[in-house]
Design a protein around this motif. Structure first.
Motif, short mmCIF file in Angstrom:
data_model
loop_
_atom_site.label_atom_id
_atom_site.label_comp_id
_atom_site.label_asym_id
_atom_site.label_seq_id
_atom_site.Cartn_x
_atom_site.Cartn_y
_atom_site.Cartn_z
N LEU A 1 50.81 9.59 -17.44
CA LEU A 1 50.50 8.92 -18.48
C LEU A 1 48.74 8.96 -18.44
O LEU A 1 48.10 9.52 -17.82
CB LEU A 1 50.87 7.67 -18.71
CG LEU A 1 52.32 7.62 -18.71
CD1 LEU A 1 52.94 6.20 -18.72
CD2 LEU A 1 53.18 8.61 -19.93
N PRO B 1 46.29 12.38 -29.00
CA PRO B 1 45.85 11.46 -27.94
C PRO B 1 44.54 12.06 -27.25
O PRO B 1 43.95 13.07 -27.28
CB PRO B 1 47.06 11.90 -26.70
CG PRO B 1 47.24 13.45 -27.30
CD PRO B 1 47.15 13.60 -28.76
N ASP C 1 42.96 12.94 -12.44
CA ASP C 1 43.14 13.51 -13.99
C ASP C 1 41.67 13.32 -14.82
O ASP C 1 41.68 14.09 -15.64
CB ASP C 1 44.34 12.64 -14.74
CG ASP C 1 45.54 12.68 -14.13
OD1 ASP C 1 45.70 13.77 -13.22
OD2 ASP C 1 46.57 12.09 -14.29
N VAL D 1 48.08 12.89 -20.68
CA VAL D 1 48.95 13.02 -21.85
C VAL D 1 47.86 13.93 -22.86
O VAL D 1 48.29 14.92 -23.28
CB VAL D 1 49.23 11.83 -22.55
CG1 VAL D 1 49.92 12.26 -24.08
CG2 VAL D 1 50.33 11.02 -21.76
N ALA D 2 46.44 13.49 -22.96
CA ALA D 2 45.62 14.21 -23.60
C ALA D 2 45.44 15.72 -23.12
O ALA D 2 45.38 16.63 -23.80
CB ALA D 2 44.52 13.53 -23.75
N ARG E 1 47.56 17.48 -21.43
CA ARG E 1 48.84 18.21 -21.84
C ARG E 1 48.85 18.57 -23.06
O ARG E 1 49.03 19.77 -23.54
CB ARG E 1 50.11 17.47 -21.18
CG ARG E 1 50.19 17.47 -19.93
CD ARG E 1 51.76 17.00 -19.59
NE ARG E 1 52.11 15.70 -19.96
CZ ARG E 1 51.82 14.57 -19.57
NH1 ARG E 1 51.10 14.40 -18.31
NH2 ARG E 1 52.23 13.53 -20.03
N ASP E 2 48.42 17.85 -24.15
CA ASP E 2 48.24 18.08 -25.63
C ASP E 2 47.39 19.04 -25.80
O ASP E 2 47.75 20.14 -26.68
CB ASP E 2 48.04 16.82 -26.26
CG ASP E 2 47.43 17.20 -27.81
OD1 ASP E 2 48.43 17.11 -28.33
OD2 ASP E 2 46.38 17.42 -28.16
N SER F 1 44.23 5.50 -23.98
CA SER F 1 45.79 5.83 -23.97
C SER F 1 46.34 4.75 -24.73
O SER F 1 46.00 3.50 -25.44
CB SER F 1 46.13 5.67 -22.38
OG SER F 1 45.92 4.23 -21.82
N THR G 1 40.68 10.03 -28.91
CA THR G 1 41.94 9.47 -29.47
C THR G 1 41.81 9.20 -30.91
O THR G 1 40.79 8.71 -31.21
CB THR G 1 42.46 8.29 -28.71
OG1 THR G 1 42.51 8.42 -27.39
CG2 THR G 1 43.57 7.86 -29.17
N GLN H 1 49.60 21.91 -14.94
CA GLN H 1 49.37 20.49 -15.92
C GLN H 1 49.54 19.20 -14.96
O GLN H 1 50.38 19.00 -14.32
CB GLN H 1 50.01 20.47 -17.11
CG GLN H 1 49.89 21.73 -17.99
CD GLN H 1 51.06 21.45 -19.19
OE1 GLN H 1 50.26 20.85 -20.23
NE2 GLN H 1 52.01 21.96 -19.03
#
Length: 319
Positions: free
Chosen positions: A302, A200, A272, A306-307, A309-310, A204, A186, A298
Motif C-alpha cells: 500500500l 492515487p 517505495d 499504489v500510486a 502501480r497506477d 495514501s 493525490t 512493480q
C-alpha cells in the motif's frame, strides 16, 4: 528559447511573478513533478499551456495557490471534511476537487462545474505563488511540464528537453533541483457527502482515513481529472510489467532484485519512496539510451506503491 533560471532568489521570484501577470508561462518545481504554470484567470495564457503541451481542451488543470485561505477564491460550498484535509496535508501532494466559483473559468476546468486546487510543498513553488499573489494574482494553473501523455519531468533539464522547442523567449523555467516525491498529487473528489480518491499519490488512503471517512463506492460518471486516462506517463520505449527481463531490455526494480545477464539496469531504488522519486527519470533514461523496451518489477503493498502501480499501468498502455 525560454529563459532558464537556476538562481531562484526573491528578486527572481518577483520577476517570474510579473511574467505570469503578463501572460507568460513559467515552469516551476513542486514536490511532486515540475509544473507548467500560467495565470489561472487569464484565458489566453492558459490556452498557451494547452498549445505547448498538445493537451486536449477538455482535460482540466489544477490551480496552485499559496495557502488554503485562497481556496475560497476558486471554490464554493467547501465541505468541512475538505477543510480538515487541507489543514492536515497542505502544503503537500494533495489536490482537492471542489465545486468551482465564478473565478474558475471553463478554460481551466475543462468545462466542468468543478475545479482542482492544491498548495504545493516546495520552497520555490511557494515563493513563486506568494510573489504572484503580491502582484495581484490569485492562482497558477499548472499541469505537468511535459507534452501530453509523456513522462512527467522531475528536473528542470527534463522540462527543457520536453518543451524547449515549444516555449517562447519570454517564458521561464525555474530550476529547483529534483522533485522529492516524484509522482503526481493525490486527487480527492470533495463535491459529495464524503470524499473519494480519483488519482492515487503520496497521500495514501490510510492517511486520508485518519482524518475523515472515505466514500467506498464510485459512480460511473466520476469527474474528469488530470492524468487519469488509460494511456499516460509513457516513454517512447514500451513498458512491460509482468515479464522477466532479457538481454537488451531496460530494467527497473528494487535493489534487492538482481539484474539478469545482459539486461540494462536503469534504477535500483531501496524502498517505495525512492522508487517513486526516480521512476520518471529512469523511464526518460531508457529513451535517452535508445532502448525499445523496459521491464519494471512493480513494488507491492500500500502507500505510495499504489500510486507507482497506477502510473506504470497507464505507461504500459503507451501514449
Amino acid at each position: 528559447m525560454s529563459q532558464f533560471l537556476s538562481n531562484c532568489t526573491a528578486d527572481a521570484m518577483a520577476s517570474a511573478a510579473k511574467h505570469l501577470i503578463a501572460g507568460d508561462l513559467v515552469a516551476f518545481p513542486t514536490e511532486t513533478v515540475y509544473g507548467l504554470g500560467a495565470d489561472a484567470s487569464n484565458s489566453a495564457a492558459v490556452a498557451r499551456i494547452y498549445s505547448v503541451k498538445g493537451r486536449p481542451s477538455d482535460h482540466p488543470l489544477i490551480v496552485h495557490i499559496a495557502s488554503m485561505e485562497r481556496m475560497g477564491d476558486w471554490a464554493r460550498e467547501v465541505p468541512e471534511y475538505a477543510i480538515t484535509l487541507a489543514r492536515e496535508f497542505w502544503p503537500g501532494p494533495m489536490t482537492l476537487v471542489l465545486k468551482r466559483s465564478e473565478l474558475a473559468g471553463d478554460f481551466v476546468t475543462g468545462g466542468q462545474d468543478t475545479v482542482g486546487v492544491r498548495v504545493p510543498n516546495h520552497v520555490v513553488a511557494l515563493a513563486l505563488l506568494e510573489a504572484f499573489e503580491r502582484s495581484g494574482g490569485k492562482g497558477v494553473a499548472a499541469p505537468s511540464a511535459n507534452r501530453f501523455g509523456h513522462v512527467s519531468p522531475t528536473t528542470a533539464i527534463a522540462v527543457i528537453e520536453e518543451l524547449g522547442d515549444f516555449l517562447s523567449k519570454d517564458d521561464l523555467v525555474l530550476d529547483g533541483g529534483s522533485c522529492d516525491v516524484g509522482v503526481e498529487s493525490t486527487i480527492i473528489n470533495c463535491t459529495g457527502a464524503a470524499p473519494s480518491v480519483l488519482r492515487p499519490g503520496a497521500i495514501s488512503v490510510a492517511m486520508i482515513e485518519e482524518c475523515t471517512v472515505l466514500k467506498t463506492t464510485h459512480s460511473n460518471n466520476e469527474i474528469r481529472v488530470s492524468g487519469a486516462l488509460e494511456n499516460h506517463y509513457a516513454p517512447i520505449a514500451k513498458v512491460l510489467l509482468y515479464e522477466v527481463p532479457i538481454a537488451g531490455q531496460g530494467f527497473i526494480a528494487l535493489a534487492t532484485i538482481e539484474t539478469p545477464e545482459g539486461v540494462i539496469r536503469l534504477a535500483s531504488p531501496n524502498n517505495d519512496g525512492e522508487f517513486a522519486r526516480i521512476l520518471y527519470s529512469a523511464l526518460r533514461d531508457a529513451d535517452a539510451r535508445g532502448l525499445s523496451e523496459v521491464v519494471v518489477e512493480q513494488p507491492i503493498g500500500l502507500g505510495i506503491a499504489v500510486a507507482i502501480r497506477d502510473r506504470l499501468a497507464r505507461a504500459a498502455n503507451g501514449r
